[in-house]
Design a protein around this motif. Sequence first.
Motif, PDB file in Angstrom:
ATOM      1  N   ARG A  27       0.827  -1.210   0.000  1.00 49.61           N
ATOM      2  CA  ARG A  27       0.000   0.000   0.000  1.00 49.61           C
ATOM      3  C   ARG A  27       0.859   1.257   0.000  1.00 49.61           C
ATOM      4  O   ARG A  27       1.987   1.268   0.466  1.00 49.61           O
ATOM      5  CB  ARG A  27      -0.896   0.008   1.241  1.00 49.61           C
ATOM      6  CG  ARG A  27      -1.986  -1.007   1.174  1.00 49.61           C
ATOM      7  CD  ARG A  27      -3.087  -0.635   2.147  1.00 49.61           C
ATOM      8  NE  ARG A  27      -4.230  -1.489   1.905  1.00 49.61           N
ATOM      9  CZ  ARG A  27      -4.423  -2.643   2.517  1.00 49.61           C
ATOM     10  NH1 ARG A  27      -3.573  -3.062   3.418  1.00 49.61           N
ATOM     11  NH2 ARG A  27      -5.480  -3.360   2.242  1.00 49.61           N
ATOM     12  N   TYR A  28       0.266   2.324  -0.497  1.00 49.86           N
ATOM     13  CA  TYR A  28       0.892   3.632  -0.458  1.00 49.86           C
ATOM     14  C   TYR A  28       0.887   4.110   0.983  1.00 49.86           C
ATOM     15  O   TYR A  28      -0.075   3.874   1.687  1.00 49.86           O
ATOM     16  CB  TYR A  28       0.083   4.588  -1.345  1.00 49.86           C
ATOM     17  CG  TYR A  28       0.616   5.986  -1.378  1.00 49.86           C
ATOM     18  CD1 TYR A  28       1.658   6.318  -2.225  1.00 49.86           C
ATOM     19  CD2 TYR A  28       0.090   6.965  -0.567  1.00 49.86           C
ATOM     20  CE1 TYR A  28       2.155   7.597  -2.254  1.00 49.86           C
ATOM     21  CE2 TYR A  28       0.584   8.245  -0.586  1.00 49.86           C
ATOM     22  CZ  TYR A  28       1.609   8.558  -1.430  1.00 49.86           C
ATOM     23  OH  TYR A  28       2.108   9.818  -1.456  1.00 49.86           O
ATOM     24  N   PRO A  29       1.900   4.725   1.519  1.00 52.01           N
ATOM     25  CA  PRO A  29       3.175   5.149   0.968  1.00 52.01           C
ATOM     26  C   PRO A  29       4.296   4.137   1.174  1.00 52.01           C
ATOM     27  O   PRO A  29       5.406   4.362   0.700  1.00 52.01           O
ATOM     28  CB  PRO A  29       3.470   6.438   1.739  1.00 52.01           C
ATOM     29  CG  PRO A  29       2.909   6.181   3.088  1.00 52.01           C
ATOM     30  CD  PRO A  29       1.667   5.336   2.838  1.00 52.01           C
ATOM     31  N   GLN A  30       4.045   3.023   1.874  1.00 51.40           N
ATOM     32  CA  GLN A  30       5.116   2.062   2.156  1.00 51.40           C
ATOM     33  C   GLN A  30       5.735   1.513   0.883  1.00 51.40           C
ATOM     34  O   GLN A  30       6.952   1.279   0.830  1.00 51.40           O
ATOM     35  CB  GLN A  30       4.595   0.882   3.002  1.00 51.40           C
ATOM     36  CG  GLN A  30       4.190   1.244   4.390  1.00 51.40           C
ATOM     37  CD  GLN A  30       2.716   1.579   4.491  1.00 51.40           C
ATOM     38  OE1 GLN A  30       2.068   1.918   3.501  1.00 51.40           O
ATOM     39  NE2 GLN A  30       2.172   1.495   5.695  1.00 51.40           N
ATOM     40  N   ILE A  31       4.935   1.299  -0.130  1.00 52.34           N
ATOM     41  CA  ILE A  31       5.455   0.688  -1.357  1.00 52.34           C
ATOM     42  C   ILE A  31       6.452   1.609  -2.069  1.00 52.34           C
ATOM     43  O   ILE A  31       7.371   1.144  -2.734  1.00 52.34           O
ATOM     44  CB  ILE A  31       4.307   0.257  -2.299  1.00 52.34           C
ATOM     45  CG1 ILE A  31       4.835  -0.706  -3.338  1.00 52.34           C
ATOM     46  CG2 ILE A  31       3.632   1.464  -2.923  1.00 52.34           C
ATOM     47  CD1 ILE A  31       3.783  -1.483  -4.053  1.00 52.34           C
ATOM     48  N   LEU A  32       6.296   2.920  -1.897  1.00 47.88           N
ATOM     49  CA  LEU A  32       7.208   3.860  -2.546  1.00 47.88           C
ATOM     50  C   LEU A  32       8.597   3.830  -1.917  1.00 47.88           C
ATOM     51  O   LEU A  32       9.569   4.246  -2.537  1.00 47.88           O
ATOM     52  CB  LEU A  32       6.639   5.275  -2.468  1.00 47.88           C
ATOM     53  CG  LEU A  32       5.322   5.499  -3.208  1.00 47.88           C
ATOM     54  CD1 LEU A  32       4.850   6.923  -3.015  1.00 47.88           C
ATOM     55  CD2 LEU A  32       5.434   5.149  -4.670  1.00 47.88           C
TER      56      LEU A  32
ATOM     57  N   ALA B  69      -3.251  -7.106  -3.687  1.00 45.13           N
ATOM     58  CA  ALA B  69      -1.927  -6.629  -3.274  1.00 45.13           C
ATOM     59  C   ALA B  69      -0.925  -6.789  -4.419  1.00 45.13           C
ATOM     60  O   ALA B  69      -0.083  -5.907  -4.647  1.00 45.13           O
ATOM     61  CB  ALA B  69      -1.460  -7.380  -2.039  1.00 45.13           C
ATOM     62  N   ILE B  70      -1.005  -7.902  -5.141  1.00 44.60           N
ATOM     63  CA  ILE B  70      -0.116  -8.122  -6.291  1.00 44.60           C
ATOM     64  C   ILE B  70      -0.368  -7.055  -7.355  1.00 44.60           C
ATOM     65  O   ILE B  70       0.568  -6.505  -7.934  1.00 44.60           O
ATOM     66  CB  ILE B  70      -0.315  -9.538  -6.876  1.00 44.60           C
ATOM     67  CG1 ILE B  70       0.178 -10.585  -5.890  1.00 44.60           C
ATOM     68  CG2 ILE B  70       0.379  -9.679  -8.225  1.00 44.60           C
ATOM     69  CD1 ILE B  70      -0.218 -11.996  -6.238  1.00 44.60           C
ATOM     70  N   LYS B  71      -1.632  -6.759  -7.591  1.00 43.39           N
ATOM     71  CA  LYS B  71      -1.980  -5.747  -8.591  1.00 43.39           C
ATOM     72  C   LYS B  71      -1.400  -4.382  -8.203  1.00 43.39           C
ATOM     73  O   LYS B  71      -0.839  -3.674  -9.051  1.00 43.39           O
ATOM     74  CB  LYS B  71      -3.503  -5.654  -8.721  1.00 43.39           C
ATOM     75  CG  LYS B  71      -3.976  -4.769  -9.851  1.00 43.39           C
ATOM     76  CD  LYS B  71      -5.482  -4.711  -9.883  1.00 43.39           C
ATOM     77  CE  LYS B  71      -5.998  -5.694 -10.880  1.00 43.39           C
ATOM     78  NZ  LYS B  71      -7.437  -5.566 -11.135  1.00 43.39           N
ATOM     79  N   ARG B  72      -1.506  -4.018  -6.915  1.00 41.81           N
ATOM     80  CA  ARG B  72      -0.933  -2.748  -6.456  1.00 41.81           C
ATOM     81  C   ARG B  72       0.582  -2.733  -6.629  1.00 41.81           C
ATOM     82  O   ARG B  72       1.160  -1.734  -7.068  1.00 41.81           O
ATOM     83  CB  ARG B  72      -1.273  -2.499  -4.979  1.00 41.81           C
ATOM     84  CG  ARG B  72      -2.682  -2.067  -4.721  1.00 41.81           C
ATOM     85  CD  ARG B  72      -2.864  -1.597  -3.290  1.00 41.81           C
ATOM     86  NE  ARG B  72      -2.563  -2.606  -2.294  1.00 41.81           N
ATOM     87  CZ  ARG B  72      -3.437  -3.465  -1.790  1.00 41.81           C
ATOM     88  NH1 ARG B  72      -4.690  -3.446  -2.199  1.00 41.81           N
ATOM     89  NH2 ARG B  72      -3.072  -4.340  -0.872  1.00 41.81           N
ATOM     90  N   ALA B  73       1.239  -3.827  -6.279  1.00 39.06           N
ATOM     91  CA  ALA B  73       2.697  -3.902  -6.384  1.00 39.06           C
ATOM     92  C   ALA B  73       3.136  -3.858  -7.847  1.00 39.06           C
ATOM     93  O   ALA B  73       4.147  -3.219  -8.167  1.00 39.06           O
ATOM     94  CB  ALA B  73       3.208  -5.167  -5.707  1.00 39.06           C
ATOM     95  N   ASN B  74       2.407  -4.513  -8.713  1.00 39.92           N
ATOM     96  CA  ASN B  74       2.763  -4.503 -10.132  1.00 39.92           C
ATOM     97  C   ASN B  74       2.649  -3.105 -10.733  1.00 39.92           C
ATOM     98  O   ASN B  74       3.402  -2.748 -11.644  1.00 39.92           O
ATOM     99  CB  ASN B  74       1.900  -5.485 -10.921  1.00 39.92           C
ATOM    100  CG  ASN B  74       2.333  -6.915 -10.728  1.00 39.92           C
ATOM    101  OD1 ASN B  74       3.474  -7.195 -10.378  1.00 39.92           O
ATOM    102  ND2 ASN B  74       1.421  -7.836 -10.950  1.00 39.92           N
TER     103      ASN B  74
END
Length: 105
Positions: A24-29, A89-94
């Motif tokens: 999730r945003y902002p952790q993924i950034l 979650a995979i879709k968000r990461a991709n």
Amino acid sequence: MSVQRNTEARLSTEDERTDVDASRYPQILELSRQDLAALVKRLREQRDRAQTISRQQQREMRGKAEARGAAPSRDNLGTIQKAQVLAQAIKRANKEWPGTTNPHM
């Protein structure tokens, strides 16, 4: 269909919840390319495991497979929802993968 976070918490193990939250945003950034690749790999493995369990439960409910536990499964709604949470979650990461059309990178 989106699943609420409290439902995600109920369906997921601690490791799965950590990985889903990291997508999730902002952790993924904050993730490096290597960390993002490792996250996607873990999420895919967790999703595949949930899908495998769901298929086994479906077979048990239809009577086509022996029960893997003490009694045959009566439903597999939780397992299906878990697979959906992991797929989201995979879709968000991709979406955050470098090289895609992404305004954040």
